[in-house]
Design an enzyme around this catalytic site. Structure first.
Site, mmCIF file in Angstrom:
data_model
loop_
_atom_site.group_PDB
_atom_site.id
_atom_site.type_symbol
_atom_site.label_atom_id
_atom_site.label_comp_id
_atom_site.label_asym_id
_atom_site.label_seq_id
_atom_site.Cartn_x
_atom_site.Cartn_y
_atom_site.Cartn_z
ATOM 1 N N ASN D 229 0.982 -1.067 -0.054
ATOM 2 C CA ASN D 229 -0.022 -0.004 -0.086
ATOM 3 C C ASN D 229 0.803 1.222 0.078
ATOM 4 O O ASN D 229 1.860 1.116 0.346
ATOM 5 C CB ASN D 229 -0.964 0.090 1.090
ATOM 6 C CG ASN D 229 -0.414 0.228 2.480
ATOM 7 O OD1 ASN D 229 0.053 -0.890 3.025
ATOM 8 N ND2 ASN D 229 -0.046 1.367 2.802
ATOM 9 N N HIS D 230 0.246 2.306 -0.433
ATOM 10 C CA HIS D 230 0.948 3.715 -0.601
ATOM 11 C C HIS D 230 1.059 4.189 1.003
ATOM 12 O O HIS D 230 0.118 3.879 1.639
ATOM 13 C CB HIS D 230 0.221 4.567 -1.403
ATOM 14 C CG HIS D 230 0.687 6.031 -1.641
ATOM 15 N ND1 HIS D 230 1.034 6.956 -0.632
ATOM 16 C CD2 HIS D 230 1.318 6.185 -2.878
ATOM 17 C CE1 HIS D 230 1.631 7.820 -1.419
ATOM 18 N NE2 HIS D 230 1.648 7.421 -2.486
#
Lengths: 331, 337, 331, 337
Positions: D229-230
Site C-alpha cells: 500500500n501507498h
C-alpha cells in the site's frame, strides 16, 4: 464492366446507413485522400448497354484498424505421455487479432437477374487485376472470410455450442451487430480464454472451418486463385478465413500488360465458353474499369479491342492495359 | 479393541484383502503388491522422520482389532499435497461477461487449473471395512490422523484438505471425466484413476488440459456433478463437516468431487485436544474419547473412556494403556469423540 | 554426391548415441519398414574420388509424433477502445504444437574442409529433389527451424528473459536436453499460459524470430527456395521457424525429368560459376544419389552425362533422372 | 460536532474544494463538476432506494462540521463492486513447475485476471481533510459506512472489500502500472486513473490484458510493489485491520495495491453494534461511541458518549439527538469507537 459507382446501393438490404458511409470512404480511397490503412475500394458491375447496376464488390486495404478484427486461430494441442503411452492430438481455438493489417476480399453482391454470362466471375475476379496493378495500396497478405455452415433453418451449430453461452442472443443478432460495425460488445462478451475444441458439441466440431453450402462456389473460386485455409475461423459461425500472398494470386501472377490496338476484326467474346475469356483492365486508379474480351484478342504484346470496347475501358490505341484469362487453366 | 497404528510390511496381505473386499476407489492406495509395499516403505520413512531429503513425508495408518489382529481399514496423510510436485485441482470461479451498450451482464462459471493446494496437508487413503462404516471405528480411523498431526504439528501445514470422491457409477462411468479429462487422456476414468495410483505424476503435467474450462460448454450431466460427492462418501463428508471442514472452491480434476478444507487448529479434534500424563488404572464410566500416545514412530490411537479433570495427570484403563504402549507417567493426548 | 550413409557420423560432436539411433531409423526409412510418420531420411555428402564423408543432412517425414513438438505461435493482440481513443497492437506468444505433422528440413553438417565448391548448396538443396520425387512420403507443409540469436558470449536474450525463470538452468543445458530427445521436462516446466510480449525485456523482444548471425546464410538459402517465416518461433531462443508447401519450393516446382543420354562430350561442371550448375537425382529411393552437372548438359528432354557421372548416379542411357538448377535464377 | 450524512447537490462546491485541497487520488470521485454531480445523483437514488432497475446502488457520504457547516471529507459504498459490470482485479496465485526427471520443483507466482470480487460490497471514495487524519473524525467517516450498512444490511453483500492505494510517486510514476497496464493501455498511470473515474468501464474490458501475468517476467521494482500500500494509506489500512479486514489474494489491476476483505458480521463495528431506543437527555461521562440514527434516506452518524446499560432504551445527549435528527422513542444504533 466494373467501375466505382454508388448507384443502386439501396437495393442492398439492411445496410443503408453503413453503405452510405462505405461509399464516402470508397470515393475518398480512390482519390487517395484517406490514410492507406483506412481505404476501401468499392467496385460496381454495370451493364453498359442499359446503365443498369448489376452488382458490387469491395477490397479493404487493411483490416482491423478501426474496429478490432477477431478470429479464432485453430491450433493443435498434443497431449502425450510416453510413461502411459498416450499421444492425442486435439484442437484449441485461440481468440486472435492476427489478421489485423491484412487486406481483404470483402463484400460481393450480384443482382439475381445478372447471375449468368460469367458475371459473377468477372465481378469477383476483376479485383485481382486491381491488386496486380496497385500492390502498393495493399498489404502482402490478403484474406477472405467465408460464411460458415448453418442448416436449412439458419441454425449455426458452432454458435449454438459456443457463442450462445456468452452472448445470450441469436446468431443473427450477433451477426447484425457486427455488420453495423459495433464490435465493442465482442470485447465485452467474448470468452477470452482458449477453447478446447473437444469440449464443443460434435456438431460444432464438425463445422469448424466449413463454409455454408451456398458459399461453396465462392470458396472454389478463391481456391482456384490460390487462396487456402489459413487456420483462422469466424468467431461466431466457425466459417473459414482463406488467404494468400497477393503476389501469389493466380490472376495477379499470370496477368500481363499489353499495348492496345484497335480493330473491328477483334472477335466478340462468347460468354458461353468458360475458358475463352480474358479480363482486361485499363490500369487507371481514378477511372478503373475491367472488361471481358475474347482470348483471341491477345497477341504477343498487343491486345486488340473493338472501338466500342476501347471506349468503355477509356483507352486508346497505344495505351497499355493489363489482362489475364478469366479463369485458371485447370478449371 | 480397535487400534490405529502406523502400517508395517506385515500388513501387506491384510491391506490387499481389504482393498479387494471393499472395492473402494482409493486413488492413493494401489492394489499391486509392489506399489503398495513402496507406499508402506515411504510411510515407514515418514514415521521415522527419515526422508533422505527425498521430498515430503507420507504416513499410512491401519485400523486393527487388538483381539483378532485383523485389519479393518487404512487411512493416510501426505504432509504436503503433491509431495513436491504440482497438486492439481480445478478451482471454480466466475467471470463476468457484461456489455454496457447491450445492457447484458452475466456471470459465467469457469474452472481454472490450479496448483494452489500444493503443499497443504492432505488426508487420504481412507478405506474401511463396510461392516464398520457406522461404528466408532470410522471416526477413530479418520480422526486418529488429526491426533497424530497434533502430536507432530511442526511437520504439517496449518491448512488441511481432503479430496472427496465425486460422482461415478458402478461401471466407472464418470460424467465429469467423460466431459473433460477423457478428451485429452484418451482413456476411461478407472484407467486414469489406476495410473494415478501407480505412476509418477509427470503424466498429469503432460496430459491435463491447461486452459480454463468454461462450465457452460460442458454437458449438463457433467456440470451437475461439479463439487458433488459420491453417495458412498456421505459418511466421510459428515464426519469432516463435524470436524469443521467446509467446501472449498476446488474440485478434483478427474471426477469433479469436492475438496474439503479446514484450518488444523479449528478442527473439532485439535481445538478440543488435551495433553496429560497417563495414570493407568481401573477406570469406571466417563465419556468416550479418542486417546493417543505421543510417540512418533510407534504412534497409537484408540477410543476409550475418561473422566477429564483438573490437574496434569489422567486415569486411563489398563487395556487402553496396554493398547497405546503407555506406562504411568507417559504423556497422552485425548479429544472428545 | 549425396547418398545415405553412416560413415564418419562419430565426427559429429556430443551425439553418438542419438546419431546411432537416427541412423537405424534412417536405414529403416529408406527401406520403408517404419510407419510413414516415423521416417527420417539421412543423406551424406561424399567425395567420390576419396570416399571421404564431407557432410550429412536429413529430412523428417513428420514431426511431433514421438516427442511433442513445441513452438511459440507469435500472435497479434489488438488493445483498442474507441471510447478513450486507444489502438495498440501488441504480440502474444502462444505455446503451440501446431507444426505437428509437418515435414522438416533437419540436421545439416558440413565438414569445414569441404566448405567450398558449392558443397553446402548441394548438400542442402539436394533434399528438394528428394521431396520432388517422393512427395507421398511427406506432408503438404515443410518447415525448418533456425537457430535463434545469441550474442558473442552465447547468451540468448530470449532465454534470459523467459525460459530461465522457469527452467532454472542455462540455455545450453535446456538445448542439450532437448537434443537428447527428452522433452518431458518441457511439458513439466514450460509456462503454459500465453506470454505478453511487451512484458519481456526489450532485448528479448528484439530477437523474436531473429536468427543467429551464423545462420543468416542458411536462412537466405531457404528463403531463396520459397520458405517464409510462419509466425512460429523456438520456445528457448526465439529463433524463427520457416515453412512452405512442398509443392511451392522453387527446386521442386522447377525440377524436370529427363531421359539420360551418355556422352563424353558433356561439359564438366565448373564449380566456380554459381549459376552454371544443375542438380541431378537418379529418382531411386533405395539408392538415392544427387550429383552436380554443368547446365549445358540439359537438352529439351535429354540430360547428357559423362559415363563416370552416370556410374556415380547408378543410371544408364534411357533411364530417367530429375534435374533442376542448383540456385534460383534471382541469386 | 462532526457529522456523517448522505451527500446532496449543495455539497458540490465543498467536495470540489476538498478534492483540490487534498490532492488525493480518489479513483471513484471525479473532479469534474458534471461527473461529480452525476455521482451525487446516483447516490441520491441509492439512499432513496430508487434505482429504476438501473443496476446496483451507490452511496456517497460527507463529513460535515455541524457548527461551521464546512465539509471535511467524503466516503462511499458501492452495494455491488463493479455495479453489474466486471470488477477487475489480479489474483495472486502460484503455479508449481516441477520436473520429476530433473528433480526440479519451484513455485512461480502468477497474476490471474479475476472478476471474483464483482458484486461484493465495496468501500470507496474515502477523502479527508489532512488536518483530520489523526482525529476521531477519520474513524467516524470511514466506519459510518458500516453503521449505515448495519441499518440496511439486506441491501449489501456479506463480504465487504476495500481497494487500497498502491505504490506510485508524486509525479504519478507507478512501477506496477508501467510494467503491466501501460504496455496495453498506452498511457501513463494518472491518465488511466482519470479515465477510470470518468468513463464507463467498457474500456477496461477492451484494453486489459487477458492472459495471466507471470510475476518473474516483471522488473523487480514492479513485482516488489505487488500488494503494497501507498504510505499515505497507512492510516486507512490500520483502521481496516482493526475492523477485522485482512489482506486478500487480490490486488488492484492498475497500481498493484492490496484489496482488503472482511466478513461484514465479523467487523469490529458490526459485531459490537447495539440497537436501542433513544432517550435524549443530559448525559455526563461515559465511553465514546459511533452513534447513528436508523433512517435510510436521512442517515446520520456522529461520535458521542454513552453509558451502555441493560434495557431497551438508552440516553443520548441533546446535541447528539439534534445532530442525528432523533426524537425520544426513535431507534438508534451504536458501536464502541
Amino acid at each position: 464492366m466494373a467501375k466505382h459507382s454508388g448507384v443502386g446501393v439501396t437495393s442492398l438490404p439492411d445496410n443503408r446507413q453503413k453503405m452510405a458511409a462505405k461509399l464516402d470512404q470508397a470515393l475518398a480511397s480512390f482519390e487517395k485522400s484517406l490514410p492507406l490503412t483506412e481505404r476501401v475500394y468499392l467496385f460496381a458491375l454495370v451493364d453498359e448497354s442499359t446503365e443498369e447496376l448489376a452488382g458490387i464488390c469491395a477490397l479493404e486495404s487493411s483490416i482491423g484498424h478501426g474496429d478490432v478484427w477477431y478470429n479464432y486461430h485453430v491450433g493443435k494441442s498434443v497431449h502425450a505421455s510416453r510413461e502411459i503411452g498416450v499421444h492425442k492430438i486435439t484442437q484449441t481455438l485461440y481468440l486472435s487479432n492476427d489478421l489485423t493489417g491484412c487486406s481483404e476480399i470483402a463484400t460481393l453482391f450480384l443482382m439475381p437477374n445478372f447471375r449468368n454470362n460469367q458475371n459473377g466471375h468477372l465481378l469477383s475476379r476483376s479485383r485481382y487485376l486491381f491488386l496486380a496493378e496497385f500492390p502498393e495500396l495493399f498489404g502482402d497478405e490478403i484474406i477472405a472470410e467465408m460464411r460458415g455452415y448453418s442448416d436449412e433453418d439458419g441454425n449455426s451449430p458452432f454458435w449454438e455450442s459456443l457463442g450462445r453461452h456468452f452472448f445470450q442472443m441469436e446468431f443473427s443478432d450477433a451477426d447484425y451487430l457486427t455488420g453495423l460495425g459495433n464490435k465493442v460488445f465482442i470485447a465485452e462478451l467474448m470468452p477470452k480464454f482458449p477453447i478446447h475444441v473437444p469440449m464443443l458439441t460434435a456438431e460444432a466440431q464438425a463445422v469448424i472451418g466449413r463454409v455454408h453450402p451456398q458459399t461453396e462456389p465462392a470458396l472454389a473460386m478463391l481456391k482456384s486463385e490460390g487462396f487456402e485455409f489459413n487456420h483462422y475461423i469466424d468467431i461466431f459461425d466457425g466459417g473459414p478465413s482463406v488467404g494468400t500472398k497477393i503476389k501469389n494470386i493466380r490472376a495477379v501472377r499470370e496477368s500481363k500488360t499489353y499495348q492496345v490496338g484497335i480493330s473491328d476484326q477483334t472477335p466478340a467474346p462468347d460468354f458461353g465458353v468458360k475458358h475463352g475469356l480474358l479480363m482486361v483492365s485499363n490500369r487507371q486508379l481514378g477511372e478503373y474499369r475491367v472488361l471481358l474480351v475474347d482470348q483471341g484478342a491477345a497477341g504477343d504484346d498487343t491486345l486488340w479491342l473493338k472501338p466500342a470496347q476501347a471506349k468503355i475501358l477509356h483507352v486508346r490505341a497505344g495505351d497499355t492495359v493489363r489482362a489475364v484469362s478469366l479463369r485458371p487453366k485447370e478449371l | 479393541m480397535l487400534l490405529v497404528r502406523p502400517s508395517t510390511f506385515s500388513d501387506l496381505a491384510g491391506i490387499e484383502r481389504l482393498l479387494d473386499d471393499t472395492d473402494a476407489r482409493v486413488t492413493t492406495l494401489p492394489k499391486e503388491r509392489d506399489k503398495l509395499s513402496e507406499k508402506i516403505s515411504e510411510s515407514d520413512d515418514g514415521f521415522r522422520g527419515d526422508t533422505d531429503g527425498e521430498g515430503p513425508s507420507s504416513f499410512l495408518f491401519v485400523l486393527q482389532d487388538t483381539d483378532s489382529n485383523e485389519l479393518y481399514g487404512t487411512s493416510g496423510i501426505d504432509a504436503e499435497a503433491g509431495c513436491g510436485y504440482p497438486f492439481f485441482n480445478y478451482r471454480l470461479d466466475e467471470i463476468v461477461h457484461a456489455s454496457h451498450h447491450l445492457n447484458i451482464s452475466s456471470k459465467v462459471p469457469v474452472l481454472f487449473l490450479s496448483h494452489e493446494l500444493t503443499g497443504r496437508t492432505l488426508l487420504r487413503s481412507f478405506t474401511i471395512d463396510p461392516a464398520l462404516t457406522k461404528s466408532d471405528g470410522f471416526d477413530l480411523l479418520s480422526r486418529a490422523r488429526l491426533m497424530y498431526i497434533a502430536a507432530n504439528s511442526d511437520r504439517f501445514h496449518q491448512e488441511v484438505i481432503a479430496e472427496i470422491q465425486g460422482i461415478f457409477d458402478e461401471k466407472g462411468a464418470c460424467p465429469f471425466w467423460d466431459a473433460v479429462g477423457r478428451k485429452f487422456f484418451d482413456m476411461d476414468f478407472l484407467t486414469a484413476d489406476y495410473y494415478c495410483s501407480m505412476k509418477s505424476k509427470t503424466f498429469m503435467s503432460e496430459l491435463i488440459p491447461q486452459h480454463p474450462v468454461y462450465v457452460p460448454l460442458l454437458p449438463p450431466e457433467a456440470s451437475a456433478t461439479i463439487g458433488q460427492n459420491h453417495p458412498a462418501a456421505n459418511r466421510t463428508c459428515q464426519l469432516l463437516y463435524r470436524e469443521g471442514f467446509h467446501r472449498s472452491k476446488f474440485i478434483d480434476p478427474f471426477d469433479g468431487g469436492p475438496v474439503l478444507k479446514a484450518q488444523l487448529r479449528y478442527t473439532h479434534t485439535i481445538s478440543n485436544i488435551r495433553f496429560k500424563t497417563a495414570r493407568p488404572s481401573d477406570v469406571v464410566g466417563g465419556m468416550k474419547y479418542l486417546i493417543s500416545n505421543q510417540s512418533n514412530q510407534d504412534f497409537r490411537c484408540v477410543i476409550g473412556t475418561l473422566v477429564d479433570g483438573i490437574g496434569d495427570s489422567i486415569r486411563i484403563s489398563l487395556d487402553v494403556a496396554d493398547a497405546l504402549n503407555v506406562q504411568a507417567g507417559d504423556d497422552i493426548a485425548y479429544s472428545p469423540l
